[in-house]
Design an enzyme around this catalytic site. Structure first.
Site, short mmCIF file in Angstrom:
data_model
loop_
_atom_site.label_atom_id
_atom_site.label_comp_id
_atom_site.label_asym_id
_atom_site.label_seq_id
_atom_site.Cartn_x
_atom_site.Cartn_y
_atom_site.Cartn_z
N GLU A 10 -0.56 -2.06 5.20
CA GLU A 10 0.34 -1.96 6.36
C GLU A 10 0.20 -0.61 7.04
O GLU A 10 0.38 -0.50 8.25
CB GLU A 10 1.78 -2.19 5.92
CG GLU A 10 2.79 -2.27 7.07
CD GLU A 10 3.27 -0.92 7.59
OE1 GLU A 10 3.58 -0.81 8.78
OE2 GLU A 10 3.30 0.05 6.79
N ASP A 40 0.81 -1.22 0.00
CA ASP A 40 0.00 0.00 0.00
C ASP A 40 0.84 1.27 0.00
O ASP A 40 2.01 1.28 0.38
CB ASP A 40 -0.96 0.01 1.19
CG ASP A 40 -0.25 -0.19 2.53
OD1 ASP A 40 0.77 -0.91 2.57
OD2 ASP A 40 -0.71 0.38 3.54
#
Length: 392
Positions: free
Chosen positions: A140, A82
């Site tokens: 994350e 991400d």
């Protein structure tokens, strides 16, 4: 088990491909829990390698399993995918095409490195004992994090060991951090509402001033670190948000305070919660006010397993050279890699990707963050060597 000339040839052959993967991902970043195109890109690459069982345990994550020719342990290798809600200020030919979204933490590089390792290890299937599980994790950056979702989905239930790599822009290229013990901290947050009695600023005696109480609270919580805790322990408490009132001649009804709490040990983590609320209670009671306290537990400490870290240290020396090994200590940042450690011993590796000569000096989460792409090859080599040594 040193990397062979054949390994070198395979890594050399895909070096440019890994770089192109990273640049594609950098150009098309997606936020946490929204990594739809990213995960599809990863899925398609993994399927194209052949020989892998590729699954989608959540909507925006991908897991690929490589079953070796002989029975053995199960090794997890993890990369996060991400990006962050940051507008990129770099001038690159592959700059982010999504306004306000940027890979400012190196996750594009993590994904590319693990794809490279998956491609090479797939071609080495006949040498593999056991299973390698390539975990491409979503989210994350946003608690409660994608790692916990994958743990809850059973992705690591039978994993014996897990290894992750994090590119670090403030660690020079050519260095690999080897940390025994805590690598990252417990990363928690709190919200506190201090409630008083509003009134006119010219008549404070008719009010219960929440601003005065807030000031005392903010000052007093700093004494937790200096006076309530063993000085050998590590704790950081930071007040980061403060909202009070809207007019200069009005004492407000309440003050809203927010903050961050970082620690390494579970005991200090719990002590911090108790100390913060005790001070909030004491200050408000002393002045006739009340409070509302909310503490949010974030990611837990990433704690490197001693035996596995020793193996990984040897892998770095074998794959890259002993001069790459840089012994380090834990940092106060947070990482949801810790969720996997509920299930298996792990090792989390900081990989140097900074280079002052190339102007790559900006910290993580900065709009001009970047990495020296030469580090990508090093990450691939470490992943490959770790798989060979741990399972071998």
């Amino acid at each position: 088990m040193l990397q062979t000339n054949e390994d070198d040839q395979m890594i050399e052959a895909i070096k440019d491909m890994v770089k192109e993967w990273r640049r594609h991902l950098h150009q098309h970043p997606e936020l946490s829990f929204q990594e739809e195109k990213t995960s599809q890109f990863v899925y398609e690459q993994l399927v194209s390698f052949g020989g892998l069982k590729v699954t989608r345990p959540t909507r925006t994550s991908v897991v690929a399993s490589l079953i070796g020719s002989q029975p053995g342990k199960v090794l997890g290798l993890r990369a996060d995918m991400d990006a962050l809600p940051i507008h990129e200020e770099n001038e690159l030919e592959y700059v982010s095409e999504n306004p306000g979204v940027m890979h400012a933490c190196g996750h594009d590089g993590h994904t590319a490195m693990l794809l490279g390792a998956a491609k090479i290890l797939t071609e080495m299937k006949g040498e593999i004992k056991g299973e390698i599980r390539f975990i491409f994790q979503h989210a994350e950056e946003l608690p409660p994090g994608g790692a916990q979702e994958l743990v809850d989905a059973g992705v690591v239930d039978d994993v014996d060991y897990i290894v992750g790599i994090h590119l670090m822009s403030l660690l020079p290229i050519g260095k690999v951090g080897i940390v025994y013990g805590p690598v990252t901290a417990n990363s928690d947050m709190f919200d506190l509402k201090i409630i008083g009695k509003g009134g006119h600023s010219s008549q404070p005696e008719n009010s219960i001033d929440p601003v005065i109480m807030a000031a005392q609270f903010i000052t007093n919580i700093q004494q937790i670190v200096s006076r309530s805790l063993n000085p050998k322990e590590q704790l950081v408490i930071s007040t980061t948000t403060l909202q009070a009132g809207s007019a200069k001649n009005v004492i407000p009804e309440s003050v809203q305070i927010g903050g961050s709490v970082r620690s390494f040990s579970p005991e200090v983590r719990e002590q911090a919660v108790s100390f913060i609320e005790r001070i909030a209670k004491g200050v408000t009671e002393a002045h006739g006010g009340t409070y509302e306290f909310n503490y949010q537990y974030g990611y837990s400490t990433v704690f490197n397993d001693k035996a596995l870290t020793k193996i990984v240290e040897e892998c770095v020396a074998e794959a890259l050279g002993e001069e790459f090994v840089e012994y380090g200590e834990g940092a106060m940042g947070g990482e949801d890699f810790s969720a996997y450690l509920q299930k298996a011993p792990g090792c989390f590796i900081p990989l140097g990707a900074g280079n002052a000569e190339k102007g790559i000096v900006y910290p993580h989460h900065h709009p001009r963050f970047d990495i020296d792409e030469d580090a990508l090859e090093y990450g691939v080599r470490i992943f490959v060597q770790a798989a060979k040594n741990i399972l071998g």
